[in-house]
Motif scaffolding. Structure first.
Motif, short mmCIF file in Angstrom:
data_model
loop_
_atom_site.label_atom_id
_atom_site.label_comp_id
_atom_site.label_asym_id
_atom_site.label_seq_id
_atom_site.Cartn_x
_atom_site.Cartn_y
_atom_site.Cartn_z
N TYR A 184 0.81 -1.21 0.00
CA TYR A 184 0.00 0.00 0.00
C TYR A 184 0.85 1.27 0.00
O TYR A 184 0.34 2.34 -0.37
N SER A 185 2.12 1.18 0.37
CA SER A 185 3.03 2.31 0.18
C SER A 185 3.26 2.54 -1.31
O SER A 185 3.31 3.69 -1.78
N ASN A 186 3.40 1.46 -2.06
CA ASN A 186 3.54 1.57 -3.51
C ASN A 186 2.34 2.27 -4.10
O ASN A 186 2.46 3.19 -4.92
N GLU A 187 1.13 1.86 -3.69
CA GLU A 187 -0.09 2.51 -4.18
C GLU A 187 -0.10 3.99 -3.81
O GLU A 187 -0.43 4.85 -4.63
N LEU A 188 0.26 4.28 -2.56
CA LEU A 188 0.26 5.67 -2.10
C LEU A 188 1.23 6.52 -2.91
O LEU A 188 0.88 7.64 -3.34
N ARG B 206 12.92 1.83 1.71
CA ARG B 206 14.36 1.57 1.60
C ARG B 206 14.86 0.66 2.72
O ARG B 206 15.72 -0.19 2.50
N ARG B 207 14.30 0.85 3.93
CA ARG B 207 14.71 -0.01 5.05
C ARG B 207 14.37 -1.47 4.80
O ARG B 207 15.04 -2.37 5.30
N HIS B 208 13.35 -1.70 4.02
CA HIS B 208 12.91 -3.07 3.74
C HIS B 208 13.15 -3.44 2.27
O HIS B 208 12.43 -4.26 1.71
N LEU B 209 14.19 -2.86 1.69
CA LEU B 209 14.44 -3.05 0.26
C LEU B 209 14.71 -4.51 -0.09
O LEU B 209 14.19 -5.01 -1.10
N ILE B 210 15.48 -5.21 0.71
CA ILE B 210 15.80 -6.61 0.40
C ILE B 210 14.52 -7.45 0.38
O ILE B 210 14.30 -8.25 -0.53
N TYR B 211 13.69 -7.26 1.39
CA TYR B 211 12.43 -8.00 1.42
C TYR B 211 11.54 -7.58 0.25
O TYR B 211 10.92 -8.43 -0.40
N ALA B 212 11.49 -6.28 -0.05
CA ALA B 212 10.68 -5.81 -1.18
C ALA B 212 11.12 -6.47 -2.48
O ALA B 212 10.28 -6.85 -3.31
N MET B 213 12.41 -6.63 -2.67
CA MET B 213 12.91 -7.27 -3.89
C MET B 213 12.51 -8.74 -3.94
O MET B 213 12.24 -9.28 -5.01
N SER B 214 12.41 -9.38 -2.77
CA SER B 214 12.05 -10.81 -2.74
C SER B 214 10.57 -11.03 -3.07
O SER B 214 10.19 -12.13 -3.47
N VAL B 215 9.74 -9.99 -2.87
CA VAL B 215 8.29 -10.12 -3.15
C VAL B 215 7.85 -9.05 -4.15
O VAL B 215 6.69 -8.65 -4.16
N HIS B 216 8.75 -8.61 -5.00
CA HIS B 216 8.51 -7.43 -5.82
C HIS B 216 7.26 -7.55 -6.70
O HIS B 216 6.49 -6.60 -6.85
N ARG B 217 7.04 -8.71 -7.29
CA ARG B 217 5.86 -8.85 -8.15
C ARG B 217 4.57 -8.71 -7.35
O ARG B 217 3.62 -8.07 -7.79
N ALA B 218 4.54 -9.31 -6.18
CA ALA B 218 3.33 -9.30 -5.37
C ALA B 218 2.98 -7.90 -4.87
O ALA B 218 1.80 -7.59 -4.67
N ILE B 219 3.99 -7.04 -4.69
CA ILE B 219 3.70 -5.69 -4.21
C ILE B 219 3.66 -4.68 -5.36
O ILE B 219 3.51 -3.48 -5.14
N GLY B 220 3.80 -5.15 -6.60
CA GLY B 220 3.63 -4.29 -7.76
C GLY B 220 4.88 -3.59 -8.25
O GLY B 220 4.79 -2.55 -8.90
N PHE B 221 6.06 -4.17 -7.99
CA PHE B 221 7.32 -3.57 -8.41
C PHE B 221 8.06 -4.51 -9.36
O PHE B 221 7.91 -5.73 -9.29
N SER B 222 8.90 -3.92 -10.20
CA SER B 222 9.94 -4.67 -10.88
C SER B 222 11.21 -4.58 -10.04
O SER B 222 11.29 -3.77 -9.12
N ILE B 223 12.20 -5.38 -10.36
CA ILE B 223 13.49 -5.28 -9.67
C ILE B 223 14.07 -3.88 -9.88
O ILE B 223 14.57 -3.25 -8.94
N LEU B 224 13.98 -3.37 -11.12
CA LEU B 224 14.47 -2.02 -11.39
C LEU B 224 13.72 -1.00 -10.55
O LEU B 224 14.32 -0.08 -9.99
N GLY B 225 12.41 -1.19 -10.45
CA GLY B 225 11.61 -0.26 -9.66
C GLY B 225 12.04 -0.25 -8.20
O GLY B 225 12.08 0.80 -7.56
N CYS B 226 12.39 -1.42 -7.68
CA CYS B 226 12.90 -1.49 -6.30
C CYS B 226 14.21 -0.72 -6.17
O CYS B 226 14.41 0.04 -5.22
#
Length: 331
Positions: free
Chosen positions: A263-267, A291-311
């Motif tokens: 929901y941060s991505n949506e915001l 940014r603090r959770h960047l590693i975790y975000a990259m591991s679930v990037h598709r589910a939260i609506g990001f590409s690796i580049l986007g992360c």
């Protein structure tokens, strides 16, 4: 009326005269359960108040409250204050429950002593066409941990209150009420307070509720009208989730992080429409969290609506990152 009321159906009403009868008749079509219907007229200026009064005079189990316009959260709370049912539902007056929705949900609730029962839904557009979401026809019973997980991870449990019924004893025991004054995120905030206290949750994965997609919906594009209130509401939601999870469901902390990243991505996507907010301290706080959770975000990037580049782009200075987000908008 029999005091052994199984279900209280609370319906906030505000200027929905075209849809109100369809909504109430949908509730009435649920035969075989002992229910009460509480209509809360939230200062309507159309024919809705008289329609509510007509139902109250016709059916002894229908109660109408007339209150000054205060918003749907306040209207729901006024209904909760007088509800007597073992379970409580809160639905929108321009929508329509199917004729077996509450029969099935109450049956499931009583059979499993569930604190919350959830269902799927379909969308109905103004031209009469409908859209359904994936559903399995399965019924699943979840314990506390898996109920919180499914809600936060968006696994067959939807954000809205109108896809659920709640055990009233749970709401009363933990003083769970709607946060008044909010026009966004209020259902999520109410629900996280419920799920962290629910010992057992049942899911009927079938579309039992018909949601009306209307251009004049109260919540439609609210962020475009008041982006500051929208941001504040979302940050309040994040704070409440953090507090509730750490207090009552610490084992679900990673699921809460996933939800906040999603929901941060949506915001941020919505803030990208407002260049004046790119340097806003609230925008910067959301980016710092991601940014603090960047590693975790990259591991679930598709589910939260990001590409690796986007992360990886999150590492840019805030204003540059927001310009990047603006460039991705389909304007």
């Amino acid at each position: 009326m029999n005091d052994n009321i199984q279900l209280s159906v609370i319906i906030p009403v505000y200027n929905t005269q075209e849809y109100l009868e369809r909504c109430i008749n949908g509730v009435l079509a649920n035969k075989g359960i002992n229910m009460e219907i509480i209509l809360v007229d939230d200062g309507s200026t159309d024919a809705s108040p008289s329609l509510c009064d007509n139902y109250s005079s016709t059916y002894p189990f229908v109660t109408t409250l007339h209150i000054p316009n205060s918003g749907p959260a306040s209207a729901k709370n006024r209904g909760l204050d007088i509800a007597k049912g073992e379970y409580v539902a809160m639905i929108d007056s321009d929508d329509e429950p199917k004729s077996d929705m509450f029969v099935r949900m109450i049956g499931e609730a009583l059979n499993n002593d569930a604190d919350i029962v959830c269902c799927n839904y379909l969308e109905r557009y103004e031209d009469g066409t409908t859209r359904t979401f994936d559903y399995t026809h399965n019924t699943t019973v979840l314990d506390h941990y898996h109920g919180v997980e499914s809600f936060l991870m968006k696994k067959k449990i939807y954000t809205q209150c109108w896809t659920k019924i709640y055990k009233r004893q749970m709401l009363e025991q933990f003083n769970i009420r709607n946060v008044e004054g909010l026009k966004t995120d209020e259902d999520f905030i109410f629900n996280i307070s419920c799920f962290v206290h629910a010992n057992k949750t049942s899911i009927i994965d079938e579309p039992l509720y018909i949601y009306s997609m209307r251009e004049t919906s109260l919540s439609k594009d609210y962020f475009n009208k008041d982006i500051d209130a929208y941001i504040d509401n979302r940050l309040l939601r994040f704070d409440i989730v953090d507090k509730e999870i750490r207090s009552f469901a610490h084992e679900n902390l990673k699921h809460a992080i996933f939800n906040k990243l999603f929901y941060s991505n949506e915001l941020l996507g919505r803030i990208a429409l407002f260049p004046s907010h790119y340097r806003d301290k609230r925008t910067k706080s959301v980016l710092r969290y991601m940014r603090r959770h960047l590693i975790y975000a990259m591991s679930v990037h598709r589910a939260i609506g990001f590409s690796i580049l986007g992360c990886l782009m999150l590492l840019l200075p805030s204003s540059l990152y927001m310009r990047y987000r603006h460039s991705k908008l389909n304007l």
